[in-house]
Design a protein around this motif. Structure first.
Motif: not given
Length: 238
Positions: A44-65
């Motif tokens: 939110r603060n950085a406002a990048p053009d694109v986010v590269f997301l892993d899916i299987e994360l320790a505390e949840g899923t990149g799909l939710h993010l």
């Protein structure tokens, strides 16, 4: 140049992806994260053009993010970068731009960057981004470095540009100047009569009727109208 944020909880994978992206000389990695909550706030603060997301994360899923990112006023594009191919259908249902599989391949990364460049106007390179603003003064055209601009305003039907050193007077409307600055994410309209350079804001000062004044580097105060309060707070992660 395109800006990117990486969400990956494996340090080596995060480091490798950042290297490949920046090695292309078309991408600047402006942030990295390993957890969903902290990454969301940082994005939110950085406002990048694109986010590269892993899916299987320790505390949840990149799909939710990815779902949460789509709710932002200026939602970034996103690319899933994962070791699992079974999530591809869900990823594209969320309108992902691309789906990268580990281990990362440089040629495949470059193909992804080319795809993103076609979709993101601000990623088309520095040639499309204005760095100098033409100012007519004393019968000659001066080129003003936009990084020095504090704010732009219209007073009595006349457009003014305030820098730390000088006040410039223009014979063109505020909307015309705003259009020239479209490709610069550092500028934001905060009032029908004001556009500010966000990098020169030093404080937000509460004002009446739930509005704010922005305090600039030179100590001047610029009003935020109620129409723009929500967007201003979001740009500063408030």
């Amino acid at each position: 140049m395109m800006t990117a944020f990486i969400v990956e909880d494996e340090p080596l994978a995060r480091q490798e992806l950042a290297f490949l992206l920046e090695n292309s000389r078309e991408v600047e990695v402006v942030g990295e994260g390993s957890t969903l909550t902290k990454s969301y706030e940082a994005i939110r603060n950085a406002a990048p053009d694109v986010v590269f997301l892993d899916i299987e994360l320790a505390e949840g899923t990149g799909l939710h993010l990815a779902e949460k990112l789509q709710e932002l006023p200026k939602a970034p594009s996103f690319v899933f970068a994962t070791a699992y191919d079974e999530y591809a259908l869900q990823a594209f249902e969320l309108h992902a731009t691309d789906y990268l599989l580990k281990p990362f391949d440089e040629q495949r990364i470059n193909q992804c960057i080319e795809k993103l460049q076609r979709m993101i106007p601000s990623a088309m390179g520095s040639k499309s981004q204005i760095k100098k603003l033409p100012i007519m003064e004393n019968e000659r055209i001066s080129l003003l470095d936009i990084r020095t601009i504090l704010y732009i305003t219209t007073q009595g039907g006349k457009t003014q540009i305030k820098t730390l050193q000088k006040l410039f007077h223009l014979n063109e409307p505020l909307a015309s100047v705003e259009k020239k600055l479209t490709n610069s994410s550092s500028f934001m309209r905060i009032h029908r009569s004001y556009i500010v350079h966000l990098e020169h804001v030093t404080a937000l000062e509460p004002w009446f009727n739930s509005t704010y004044n922005l305090v600039m580097e030179d100590g001047s105060k610029v009003p935020v109208s109620r129409t723009y309060v929500k967007e201003v707070k979001e740009r500063f992660g408030l």
